[in-house]
Design an enzyme around this catalytic site. Structure first.
Site, PDB file in Angstrom:
ATOM      1  N   CYS A 132      14.028  10.422   7.013  1.00 17.90           N
ATOM      2  CA  CYS A 132      13.822  10.006   8.403  1.00 17.90           C
ATOM      3  C   CYS A 132      15.104  10.114   9.204  1.00 17.90           C
ATOM      4  CB  CYS A 132      13.284   8.591   8.449  1.00 17.90           C
ATOM      5  SG  CYS A 132      14.342   7.419   7.591  1.00 17.90           S
ATOM      6  N   GLU A 151      10.116  16.094  15.112  1.00 19.91           N
ATOM      7  CA  GLU A 151      10.637  15.891  13.761  1.00 19.91           C
ATOM      8  C   GLU A 151      10.156  17.018  12.847  1.00 19.91           C
ATOM      9  OE1 GLU A 151       9.039  12.536  11.553  1.00 19.91           O
ATOM     10  OE2 GLU A 151      11.084  12.003  10.940  1.00 19.91           O
ATOM     11  N   LYS A 163       0.888  -1.178   0.000  1.00 18.26           N
ATOM     12  CA  LYS A 163       0.000   0.000   0.000  1.00 18.26           C
ATOM     13  C   LYS A 163       0.921   1.222   0.000  1.00 18.26           C
ATOM     14  CE  LYS A 163      -1.796   3.008   2.073  1.00 18.26           C
ATOM     15  NZ  LYS A 163      -1.602   4.449   1.704  1.00 18.26           N
ATOM     16  N   GLU A 218       9.207   1.178  11.101  1.00 13.36           N
ATOM     17  CA  GLU A 218      10.313   2.104  10.809  1.00 13.36           C
ATOM     18  C   GLU A 218       9.722   3.503  10.865  1.00 13.36           C
ATOM     19  OE1 GLU A 218      13.320   1.323  10.488  1.00 13.36           O
ATOM     20  OE2 GLU A 218      13.349  -0.789   9.962  1.00 13.36           O
TER      21      GLU A 218
HETATM   22  P1  NAD Z   1       2.343   8.569   7.497  1.00 12.06           P
HETATM   23  O1  NAD Z   1       2.451   7.850   8.768  1.00 12.06           O
HETATM   24  O2  NAD Z   1       1.422   9.716   7.389  1.00 12.06           O
HETATM   25  O3  NAD Z   1       1.892   7.571   6.330  1.00 12.06           O
HETATM   26  C1  NAD Z   1       2.642   6.423   5.985  1.00 12.06           C
HETATM   27  C2  NAD Z   1       1.720   5.392   5.347  1.00 12.06           C
HETATM   28  O4  NAD Z   1       0.775   4.943   6.302  1.00 12.06           O
HETATM   29  C3  NAD Z   1       0.914   5.914   4.172  1.00 12.06           C
HETATM   30  O5  NAD Z   1       0.908   4.924   3.167  1.00 12.06           O
HETATM   31  C4  NAD Z   1      -0.473   6.113   4.775  1.00 12.06           C
HETATM   32  O6  NAD Z   1      -1.520   6.025   3.825  1.00 12.06           O
HETATM   33  C5  NAD Z   1      -0.531   4.955   5.739  1.00 12.06           C
HETATM   34  N1  NAD Z   1      -1.508   5.114   6.830  1.00 12.06           N
HETATM   35  C6  NAD Z   1      -1.991   6.264   7.373  1.00 12.06           C
HETATM   36  N2  NAD Z   1      -2.861   5.978   8.368  1.00 12.06           N
HETATM   37  C7  NAD Z   1      -2.919   4.628   8.468  1.00 12.06           C
HETATM   38  C8  NAD Z   1      -3.619   3.727   9.316  1.00 12.06           C
HETATM   39  N3  NAD Z   1      -4.423   4.162  10.277  1.00 12.06           N
HETATM   40  N4  NAD Z   1      -3.434   2.400   9.141  1.00 12.06           N
HETATM   41  C9  NAD Z   1      -2.592   1.936   8.198  1.00 12.06           C
HETATM   42  N5  NAD Z   1      -1.910   2.741   7.345  1.00 12.06           N
HETATM   43  C10 NAD Z   1      -2.063   4.076   7.486  1.00 12.06           C
HETATM   44  O7  NAD Z   1       3.839   8.981   7.094  1.00 12.06           O
HETATM   45  P2  NAD Z   1       4.310   9.853   5.852  1.00 12.06           P
HETATM   46  O8  NAD Z   1       3.917  11.267   6.094  1.00 12.06           O
HETATM   47  O9  NAD Z   1       3.916   9.193   4.578  1.00 12.06           O
HETATM   48  O10 NAD Z   1       5.896   9.698   5.966  1.00 12.06           O
HETATM   49  C11 NAD Z   1       6.691  10.537   6.732  1.00 12.06           C
HETATM   50  C12 NAD Z   1       7.092   9.866   8.021  1.00 12.06           C
HETATM   51  O11 NAD Z   1       7.724   8.638   7.746  1.00 12.06           O
HETATM   52  C13 NAD Z   1       8.110  10.656   8.811  1.00 12.06           C
HETATM   53  O12 NAD Z   1       7.781  10.627  10.171  1.00 12.06           O
HETATM   54  C14 NAD Z   1       9.398   9.907   8.587  1.00 12.06           C
HETATM   55  O13 NAD Z   1      10.355  10.081   9.576  1.00 12.06           O
HETATM   56  C15 NAD Z   1       8.918   8.509   8.502  1.00 12.06           C
HETATM   57  N6  NAD Z   1       9.888   7.695   7.788  1.00 12.06           N
HETATM   58  C16 NAD Z   1      10.566   6.725   8.473  1.00 12.06           C
HETATM   59  C17 NAD Z   1      11.533   5.977   7.826  1.00 12.06           C
HETATM   60  C18 NAD Z   1      12.308   4.902   8.528  1.00 12.06           C
HETATM   61  O14 NAD Z   1      12.829   4.038   7.858  1.00 12.06           O
HETATM   62  N7  NAD Z   1      12.427   4.901   9.845  1.00 12.06           N
HETATM   63  C19 NAD Z   1      11.795   6.198   6.484  1.00 12.06           C
HETATM   64  C20 NAD Z   1      11.098   7.191   5.832  1.00 12.06           C
HETATM   65  C21 NAD Z   1      10.131   7.920   6.487  1.00 12.06           C
END
Ligand code: NAD
Length: 507
Positions: A270, A368, A163, A236
């Site tokens: 991240c 962040e 997804k 992650e």
């Molecule tokens: P997000 O949490 O808003 O969304 C990530 C994914 O989760 C999307 O595909 C979204 O549709 C899905 N999602 C949202 N609500 C959900 C739910 N209730 N159940 C299941 N899935 C759901 O994050 P984002 O804004 O897309 O990404 C940015 C964040 O990701 C930052 O905090 C960043 O630090 C983190 N990040 C972490 C890593 C790592 O490897 N540690 C890498 C890249 C980004």
């Protein structure tokens, strides 16, 4: 990005142009994808690892062959520069897959272990696939953060339902298209587009494990939902990665590293350098070199081949960046570079921003920011830097800069509570596929990459086999009379150091 009538309308964050529309998959669509993946898993999971490797290497070959097209899609949805899309998104994914091609057979092979006291037994462990893994990915590196966990799960013998983020669904779709374009094993990677609701359906769909990359808030929701069915999760999550510059650091290198580490991908990383602690003896030199280098960054449209960093990707993130800067300035921080949107390109461009006179009462040092902002704090000594670096709910990555490698490594290994740490470098851990990647504290749990990543997507089974086929065992009924005393003697003999030494002295 706009969602209307169960359709996601993706707009380029750099140009405002319409990129395309994709459906928001509902519960039944998600379950249908999981069913297809489960059927595919029956064949895929039983293949010898070598055959899985052979197939996935062909997929990597196809990704490399279609790299320009993939980069076009990534850039259209994220606004990042082409060079960053190719290096950090496409190449890192290919390199991880190639690494696993080389080690998967060995890492997943059965392993003998010591039977301990029970020398009359054989003991070993085997690794087998979970079945179907649900991969939920974010928008900042939409290709590698989808392909990376997907490849890892696939090498381990699972199939995948991906997804992708609603901000970057076409990047997920092109990955799905490449897998589907292979003559065989077409169904091992399924893609369902949609928003958080689709992700939530995936978590509840009966998949065997969830690999999530995204924000802490969503990670907590996913873990809570997964708890209902005890579905295991790998999370992650976010970071607030500190950079510690010691008094004996090579300041040219540290300043260049800080500027790249804070501003690559417009800071939407991240593990980007989110805060720098610099020893007061080298602070002025460091700040001045950071400013010189920041002024030289070529920010622009991804269509311009000279562009180093592009636009930001997500309007909500840009709002957070502005809120953090405003909060810092209201509390006494000074902006030495950037600090505002760029309007000349029309999209979500934000200038690379350097802040000083910052402290831990400010959001920019605690939450962040995930944008092109580098707050620099002057510190008295190593101890103050280490204490401040640890003053965070996050623990994804950190970097220590010093000409004294031994001292820097001591701090990195012993004094920093973080899943990853780099010495005289930053962000680089992710790009080394053999290094396990992941966080501690609120940065998440579980590991991707490295042998640990492959085993994260494998069930481990312990097998014990009797060797001699005797009629009974000393440990079975009936227990011999005086058994307690005999066991006690054995205990003393084997485990009490005094007894062992006495025995030795008798020799
Ligand atoms: P997000 O949490 O808003 O969304 C990530 C994914 O989760 C999307 O595909 C979204 O549709 C899905 N999602 C949202 N609500 C959900 C739910 N209730 N159940 C299941 N899935 C759901 O994050 P984002 O804004 O897309 O990404 C940015 C964040 O990701 C930052 O905090 C960043 O630090 C983190 N990040 C972490 C890593 C790592 O490897 N540690 C890498 C890249 C980004």
């Amino acid at each position: 990005m706009k969602i209307e009538d169960r359709q996601i309308h993706v707009v380029s964050p750099a140009t405002g142009e319409h990129v395309g529309s994709v459906p928001v998959a509902g519960e039944e669509d998600v379950r249908a994808a999981v069913r297809r993946a489960r059927i595919a898993a029956e064949t895929w999971g039983r293949l010898p690892v070598r055959e899985r490797v052979r197939h996935l290497e062909k997929v990597v070959d196809r990704i490399a062959a279609r790299a320009d097209e993939i980069v076009d899609v990534i850039c259209s949805e994220t606004g990042k520069s082409r060079v960053e899309a190719l290096s950090a998104d496409v190449i890192t994914a290919c390199d991880l897959a190639e690494y696993y091609a080389g080690v998967a057979e060995r890492v997943l092979a059965p392993r003998r272990v010591s039977p301990g006291l029970l020398k009359n037994k054989k003991a070993y462990k085997i690794y087998s696939p979970y079945g179907v893994i649900g991969v939920i990915s974010p928008w900042n590196y939409p290709f590698t953060l989808a392909a990376g966990p997907a490849f890892t799960a696939l090498y381990a013998g699972n199939t995948v339902v991906l997804k992708p983020s609603e901000v970057t669904p076409h990047t997920g779709l092109i990955l799905g298209e490449i897998f589907a374009s292979m003559g065989e094993h077409r169904d091992i990677l399924q893609v369902v587009t949609g928003d958080g609701s689709t992700g939530a359906h995936l978590v509840r769909s009966g998949v065997d494990k969830i690999a999530f990359t995204g924000s802490v808030g969503t990670g907590k929701k996913i873990m809570a939902t997964a708890a209902e069915t005890l579905t295991p999760v790998v999370l992650e999550l976010g970071g607030k990665d500190p950079m510690i510059v010691l008094a004996d650091a090579d300041i040219d290198r540290a300043a260049a590293g800080a500027v790249w580490g804070a501003f690559t991908n417009s800071g939407q990383v991240c593990m980007s350098v989110e805060r720098a602690y610099v020893n007061e003896r080298v602070y002025d030199e460091f700040v001045s070199k950071v400013l010189q280098r920041t002024a030289q960054i070529r920010q622009g449209l991804h269509t311009d081949p000279k562009t180093e960093i592009g636009s930001m990707t997500f309007r909500r993130q840009l709002d957070i960046v502005e809120a953090h800067i405003a909060d810092a300035v209201a509390k006494g921080a000074r902006i030495l570079a950037g600090g505002k949107r760029r309007t000349d390109f029309g999209g979500l461009f934000f200038e690379p921003t350097v802040l000083v006179d910052v402290n831990h009462g400010m959001l920019v040092m605690r939450e962040e920011t995930f944008g092109p902002v580098l707050p620099i704090m002057k510190v008295r000594d190593d101890e103050e830097a280490i204490r401040l670096a640890g003053d965070s709910v996050y623990g994804l990555n950190a970097s220590i800069w010093s000409r004294n490698e031994e001292r820097a490594r001591h701090i990195a290994e012993e004094r920093i509570d973080s899943g990853c740490v780099a010495v005289n470098d930053c962000l680089v851990n992710f790009a080394m596929p053999g290094l396990p990647f992941g966080g501690v504290k609120e940065s998440g749990m579980g590991r991707t990459h490295g042998k640990e990543g492959l085993r994260e997507f494998s069930k481990v089974k312990s097998v014990a086999v009797d060797r001699f086929g005797l009629r009974g065992e000393l440990t079975w009924f009936p227990y011999p009379r005086g058994g307690y005393g005999a066991l006690k003697k054995m205990l003393n003999l084997l485990y009490r150091k005094g007894a062992v030494n006495k025995l030795r002295s008798l020799r």
